[in-house]
Design a protein around this motif. Structure first.
Motif, PDB file in Angstrom:
ATOM      1  N   MET A 190      36.094  33.529  22.584  1.00  0.00           N
ATOM      2  CA  MET A 190      36.491  32.623  21.517  1.00  0.00           C
ATOM      3  C   MET A 190      35.639  31.351  21.533  1.00  0.00           C
ATOM      4  SD  MET A 190      38.755  33.954  19.559  1.00  0.00           S
ATOM      5  CE  MET A 190      37.739  35.422  19.780  1.00  0.00           C
ATOM      6  N   HIS A 191      35.340  30.841  22.720  1.00  0.00           N
ATOM      7  CA  HIS A 191      34.467  29.664  22.779  1.00  0.00           C
ATOM      8  C   HIS A 191      33.086  30.000  22.205  1.00  0.00           C
ATOM      9  CE1 HIS A 191      37.480  27.996  25.562  1.00  0.00           C
ATOM     10  NE2 HIS A 191      36.953  26.835  25.241  1.00  0.00           N
ATOM     11  N   ALA A 192      32.577  31.181  22.545  1.00  0.00           N
ATOM     12  CA  ALA A 192      31.260  31.580  22.041  1.00  0.00           C
ATOM     13  C   ALA A 192      31.282  31.702  20.520  1.00  0.00           C
ATOM     14  CB  ALA A 192      30.844  32.901  22.682  1.00  0.00           C
ATOM     15  N   LEU A 193      32.318  32.308  19.979  1.00  0.00           N
ATOM     16  CA  LEU A 193      32.411  32.500  18.533  1.00  0.00           C
ATOM     17  C   LEU A 193      32.443  31.170  17.793  1.00  0.00           C
ATOM     18  CD1 LEU A 193      32.837  34.194  15.993  1.00  0.00           C
ATOM     19  CD2 LEU A 193      35.283  34.305  16.561  1.00  0.00           C
ATOM     20  N   PHE A 194      33.346  30.288  18.190  1.00  0.00           N
ATOM     21  CA  PHE A 194      33.477  29.021  17.461  1.00  0.00           C
ATOM     22  C   PHE A 194      32.287  28.090  17.725  1.00  0.00           C
ATOM     23  CE2 PHE A 194      37.791  30.526  16.986  1.00  0.00           C
ATOM     24  CZ  PHE A 194      38.128  30.093  15.708  1.00  0.00           C
ATOM     25  N   ALA A 195      31.638  28.246  18.883  1.00  0.00           N
ATOM     26  CA  ALA A 195      30.428  27.455  19.135  1.00  0.00           C
ATOM     27  C   ALA A 195      29.292  27.898  18.216  1.00  0.00           C
ATOM     28  CB  ALA A 195      30.007  27.585  20.594  1.00  0.00           C
ATOM     29  N   LEU A 196      29.135  29.210  18.032  1.00  0.00           N
ATOM     30  CA  LEU A 196      28.061  29.709  17.172  1.00  0.00           C
ATOM     31  C   LEU A 196      28.266  29.311  15.711  1.00  0.00           C
ATOM     32  CD1 LEU A 196      27.415  33.282  18.611  1.00  0.00           C
ATOM     33  CD2 LEU A 196      25.892  31.310  18.721  1.00  0.00           C
ATOM     34  N   VAL A 197      29.508  29.162  15.285  1.00  0.00           N
ATOM     35  CA  VAL A 197      29.784  28.742  13.906  1.00  0.00           C
ATOM     36  C   VAL A 197      29.236  27.349  13.645  1.00  0.00           C
ATOM     37  CG1 VAL A 197      31.626  28.141  12.276  1.00  0.00           C
ATOM     38  CG2 VAL A 197      31.821  30.207  13.666  1.00  0.00           C
ATOM     39  N   GLU A 198      29.235  26.487  14.661  1.00  0.00           N
ATOM     40  CA  GLU A 198      28.905  25.067  14.485  1.00  0.00           C
ATOM     41  C   GLU A 198      27.419  24.812  14.777  1.00  0.00           C
ATOM     42  OE1 GLU A 198      28.368  21.834  13.502  1.00  0.00           O
ATOM     43  OE2 GLU A 198      30.555  22.129  13.376  1.00  0.00           O
ATOM     44  N   PRO A 199      26.592  24.611  13.761  1.00  0.00           N
ATOM     45  CA  PRO A 199      25.160  24.391  14.002  1.00  0.00           C
ATOM     46  C   PRO A 199      24.843  23.038  14.620  1.00  0.00           C
ATOM     47  CG  PRO A 199      25.652  24.134  11.671  1.00  0.00           C
ATOM     48  CD  PRO A 199      26.922  24.623  12.317  1.00  0.00           C
ATOM     49  N   ASN A 200      25.784  22.083  14.548  1.00  0.00           N
ATOM     50  CA  ASN A 200      25.513  20.734  15.046  1.00  0.00           C
ATOM     51  C   ASN A 200      26.064  20.493  16.444  1.00  0.00           C
ATOM     52  OD1 ASN A 200      24.250  19.920  12.604  1.00  0.00           O
ATOM     53  ND2 ASN A 200      26.263  19.652  11.660  1.00  0.00           N
ATOM     54  N   LEU A 201      26.363  21.569  17.166  1.00  0.00           N
ATOM     55  CA  LEU A 201      26.879  21.411  18.522  1.00  0.00           C
ATOM     56  C   LEU A 201      25.903  20.609  19.383  1.00  0.00           C
ATOM     57  CD1 LEU A 201      28.686  23.998  20.673  1.00  0.00           C
ATOM     58  CD2 LEU A 201      26.600  23.006  21.598  1.00  0.00           C
ATOM     59  N   GLU A 202      26.420  19.635  20.117  1.00  0.00           N
ATOM     60  CA  GLU A 202      25.594  18.756  20.939  1.00  0.00           C
ATOM     61  C   GLU A 202      25.820  18.919  22.432  1.00  0.00           C
ATOM     62  OE1 GLU A 202      26.309  14.772  19.742  1.00  0.00           O
ATOM     63  OE2 GLU A 202      25.468  15.014  17.740  1.00  0.00           O
ATOM     64  N   THR A 203      27.046  19.304  22.822  1.00  0.00           N
ATOM     65  CA  THR A 203      27.414  19.308  24.242  1.00  0.00           C
ATOM     66  C   THR A 203      28.168  20.584  24.591  1.00  0.00           C
ATOM     67  OG1 THR A 203      27.640  16.900  24.185  1.00  0.00           O
ATOM     68  CG2 THR A 203      28.604  18.046  26.075  1.00  0.00           C
ATOM     69  N   ILE A 204      27.811  21.174  25.723  1.00  0.00           N
ATOM     70  CA  ILE A 204      28.576  22.276  26.314  1.00  0.00           C
ATOM     71  C   ILE A 204      29.211  21.715  27.582  1.00  0.00           C
ATOM     72  CG2 ILE A 204      28.451  24.570  27.358  1.00  0.00           C
ATOM     73  CD1 ILE A 204      26.004  25.115  25.590  1.00  0.00           C
ATOM     74  N   ASN A 205      30.547  21.790  27.664  1.00  0.00           N
ATOM     75  CA  ASN A 205      31.244  21.095  28.744  1.00  0.00           C
ATOM     76  C   ASN A 205      32.265  21.998  29.438  1.00  0.00           C
ATOM     77  OD1 ASN A 205      33.450  18.164  28.929  1.00  0.00           O
ATOM     78  ND2 ASN A 205      32.198  19.150  30.486  1.00  0.00           N
ATOM     79  N   PRO A 206      31.786  22.984  30.218  1.00  0.00           N
ATOM     80  CA  PRO A 206      32.703  23.746  31.060  1.00  0.00           C
ATOM     81  C   PRO A 206      33.006  22.960  32.334  1.00  0.00           C
ATOM     82  CG  PRO A 206      30.494  24.532  31.402  1.00  0.00           C
ATOM     83  CD  PRO A 206      30.403  23.433  30.376  1.00  0.00           C
ATOM     84  N   ILE A 207      33.871  23.485  33.180  1.00  0.00           N
ATOM     85  CA  ILE A 207      34.160  22.783  34.434  1.00  0.00           C
ATOM     86  C   ILE A 207      33.034  22.986  35.430  1.00  0.00           C
ATOM     87  CG2 ILE A 207      35.777  22.617  36.373  1.00  0.00           C
ATOM     88  CD1 ILE A 207      37.984  23.520  34.486  1.00  0.00           C
ATOM     89  N   PHE A 208      32.549  24.235  35.527  1.00  0.00           N
ATOM     90  CA  PHE A 208      31.493  24.575  36.482  1.00  0.00           C
ATOM     91  C   PHE A 208      30.332  25.235  35.734  1.00  0.00           C
ATOM     92  CE2 PHE A 208      35.610  25.139  38.719  1.00  0.00           C
ATOM     93  CZ  PHE A 208      35.486  24.106  39.644  1.00  0.00           C
ATOM     94  N   THR A 209      29.162  25.253  36.362  1.00  0.00           N
ATOM     95  CA  THR A 209      28.020  25.925  35.753  1.00  0.00           C
ATOM     96  C   THR A 209      28.293  27.412  35.532  1.00  0.00           C
ATOM     97  OG1 THR A 209      27.056  26.205  37.966  1.00  0.00           O
ATOM     98  CG2 THR A 209      26.281  24.327  36.647  1.00  0.00           C
ATOM     99  N   THR A 210      29.176  27.996  36.328  1.00  0.00           N
ATOM    100  CA  THR A 210      29.505  29.402  36.131  1.00  0.00           C
ATOM    101  C   THR A 210      30.123  29.637  34.752  1.00  0.00           C
ATOM    102  OG1 THR A 210      31.571  28.973  37.326  1.00  0.00           O
ATOM    103  CG2 THR A 210      29.782  29.997  38.561  1.00  0.00           C
ATOM    104  N   GLY A 211      30.916  28.672  34.263  1.00  0.00           N
ATOM    105  CA  GLY A 211      31.495  28.794  32.935  1.00  0.00           C
ATOM    106  C   GLY A 211      30.425  28.795  31.858  1.00  0.00           C
ATOM    107  N   CYS A 212      29.415  27.949  32.021  1.00  0.00           N
ATOM    108  CA  CYS A 212      28.310  27.917  31.060  1.00  0.00           C
ATOM    109  C   CYS A 212      27.518  29.213  31.114  1.00  0.00           C
ATOM    110  CB  CYS A 212      27.400  26.721  31.349  1.00  0.00           C
ATOM    111  SG  CYS A 212      26.025  26.558  30.187  1.00  0.00           S
ATOM    112  N   ARG A 213      27.302  29.699  32.323  1.00  0.00           N
ATOM    113  CA  ARG A 213      26.549  30.936  32.485  1.00  0.00           C
ATOM    114  C   ARG A 213      27.301  32.107  31.852  1.00  0.00           C
ATOM    115  NH1 ARG A 213      26.294  35.535  36.267  1.00  0.00           N
ATOM    116  NH2 ARG A 213      24.137  36.222  36.196  1.00  0.00           N
ATOM    117  N   ASP A 214      28.617  32.149  32.007  1.00  0.00           N
ATOM    118  CA  ASP A 214      29.399  33.214  31.383  1.00  0.00           C
ATOM    119  C   ASP A 214      29.344  33.114  29.862  1.00  0.00           C
ATOM    120  OD1 ASP A 214      30.027  34.136  33.891  1.00  0.00           O
ATOM    121  OD2 ASP A 214      32.054  33.278  33.929  1.00  0.00           O
TER     122      ASP A 214
END
Length: 360
Positions: A1-25
Motif C-alpha cells: 500500500m505504501h508503494a502504491l500510494f507513493a507511486l501515485v504522487e509525482p511530487n514525493l520528496e521524502t521516504i521515511n521508514p523506521i529502518f533502512t530495511t523498510g526502505c529496501r523492502d
C-alpha cells in the motif's frame, strides 16, 4: 500500500521508514510488482491483498483512476539497473530518513543505487517501544547520536564490568571511548530495564554536555561453536572486509552449520545484482578474517574444532519475505521486526534454508 500510494504522487520528496530495511523492502516491492501497481493507478482499483480486509474500503476512497500518471510511469519504465531510477519516478525526491547504523548500514549501497547521489540518506534517531533514546547529531555521520534529555532516566552499564547496579554510570560521568549497555527507568513503570543495546561514548555536546553515542551492537548477540565467542560487530566486520568478493551484500545473517564433522558458521547472504567474479573465494576469506578478528576462533579452527565457513546465497527478496513471515507467524508490527545477525531458532533456520539458491 505504501508503494502504491507513493507511486501515485509525482511530487514525493521524502521516504521515511523506521529502518533502512523498510526502505529496501519498498524498493523491492516496486521492482517486483511494477506492472501490477501501474494497473492499480490506471484503474483506481486496490487489489485484494492479505491483511488489508478491514481497511480496504477506506483506502479505496483515496485512490482514484489516474491514467496520466500510469502512462508517465510506463514511459519511465522499470529501469532497475539504472542508478537513480527513483529520481526519475520522483524528480523531487530529496531524502531517505531511516536508521542506517549498526546492521542497517549494509543496505546503504543498494538504497543509493535506487535513489541516486542527489537524495541523501540520513539517520534520524534511536528509538524503541520503551523510550526515545537519542537523536541524530550530524547528518554527515550516520552513526552519531545525541542522548536526549527527557522524563525517562537513562543510565549506562559498562560492558567490561560485572552486571551489577553499583557499576551503573549516569550521563554526566560516562567516559569517552568506553562501551556501555543502555539501562532505562521510564515514567510509565519500567525500572532499570535493560534495552540490550551497546553504545560507545563518542564525546559530549558542548552546548549542554549530553553524551554523544555510536551504536555498536546487541549485547550477547554472538555465535559460539567451541571456545570462541564471535560478536555481532565482528561478524559485520568480516562481511565488510570481504564484500568485494561477494559483489554487493544487501543483508546477511549467520547460523551454526553441523552438516560436516567440524561445526562451522553458515553465512546466509542476499546479494544485490550479480555475484562477484571471485565469490568462490569468500569462504576462505571469511575464515581468514574471523581468525584475524577473534583469537579463540583462530585457536579452535587450527585445532580442527571449527571448519571453514559456508556461504549460502539466498534468493533476492528473501530477508524482506522473512520479515513478513515473522510478522505472520509470530506477531508484531512491521517496524519492530528485524533480522538478527545470529539466528539459532530451528524454525527460522529451516525457513532460510528453503530459500537458498546455492552454497559456496
Amino acid at each position: 500500500m505504501h508503494a502504491l500510494f507513493a507511486l501515485v504522487e509525482p511530487n514525493l520528496e521524502t521516504i521515511n521508514p523506521i529502518f533502512t530495511t523498510g526502505c529496501r523492502d519498498l524498493c523491492r516491492t516496486i521492482e517486483d510488482h511494477w506492472e501490477d501497481l501501474i494497473h492499480c493507478i490506471e484503474t483506481g482499483v486496490i487489489p485484494d491483498i492479505n491483511g488489508i480486509e478491514a481497511v480496504k474500503d477506506n483506502l479505496q476512497h483515496f485512490l482514484q483512476p489516474n491514467p496520466d500518471r500510469a502512462e508517465e510511469l510506463r514511459r519511465i519504465g522499470k529501469a532497475t539497473e539504472t542508478p537513480g531510477w527513483f529520481r526519475r519516478i520522483w524528480p523531487q525526491l530529496r531524502a531517505v530518513l531511516a536508521n542506517a547504523s549498526g546492521p542497517f548500514a549494509t543496505l546503504i549501497p543498494e538504497i543509493r543505487h535506487y535513489t541516486g547521489p542527489d537524495a541523501s540518506i540520513q539517520s534520524v534517531a534511536i528509538v524503541s517501544s520503551e523510550a526515545f533514546l537519542a537523536v541524530a547529531y550530524d547528518p554527515r555521520d550516520l552513526n552519531l547520536y545525541k542522548v536526549v534529555g527527557s522524563d525517562d532516566v537513562i543510565e549506562f552499564l559498562p560492558v567490561d564490568e560485572p552486571e551489577e547496579s553499583k557499576y551503573l554510570a549516569q550521563s554526566w560521568n560516562v567516559e569517552s571511548g568506553r562501551k556501555y549497555e543502555v539501562i532505562l527507568t521510564t515514567r510509565d513503570g519500567f525500572w532499570r530495564y535493560r534495552l540490550g543495546d551497546v553504545v560507545e561514548i563518542a564525546g559530549f555536546d558542548p552546548r549542554d554536555g549530553q553524551p554523544l553515542i555510536r551504536y555498536i551492537e546487541r549485547r550477547n548477540m554472538h555465535i559460539r561453536l567451541a571456545n570462541e565467542v564471535t560478536t555481532e560487530t565482528q561478524l559485520r566486520n568480516v562481511v565488510d572486509a570481504t564484500s568485494d568478493l561477494f559483489g554487493r551484500v544487501s543483508e546477511f545473517c549467520v547460523s551454526p552449520d553441523y552438516r560436516q564433522a567440524a561445526a562451522r558458521y553458515a553465512f546466509f547472504v542476499e546479494i544485490q545484482g550479480d555475484p562477484g567474479a571471485d565469490i568462490s573465494a569468500t569462504p576462505a576469506a571469511l575464515h581468514d578474517q574471523l581468525q584475524k578478528h577473534n583469537e579463540n576462533y583462530l585457536k579452535d579452527s587450527r585445532m580442527g574444532k571449527i571448519g571453514v565457513p559456508c556461504v549460502r546465497v539466498v534468493r533476492p527478496g528473501t530477508f524482506g519475505d522473512y520479515r513478513e513471515w515473522v510478522i505472520r507467524t509470530k506477531g508484531g508490527a512491521s517496524g519492530q521486526v528485524k533480522v538478527p545477525v545470529v539466528i539459532w531458532s530451528e524454525a527460522d533456520r529451516t525457513w532460510l534454508e528453503e530459500h537458498v539458491m546455492y552454497d559456496i
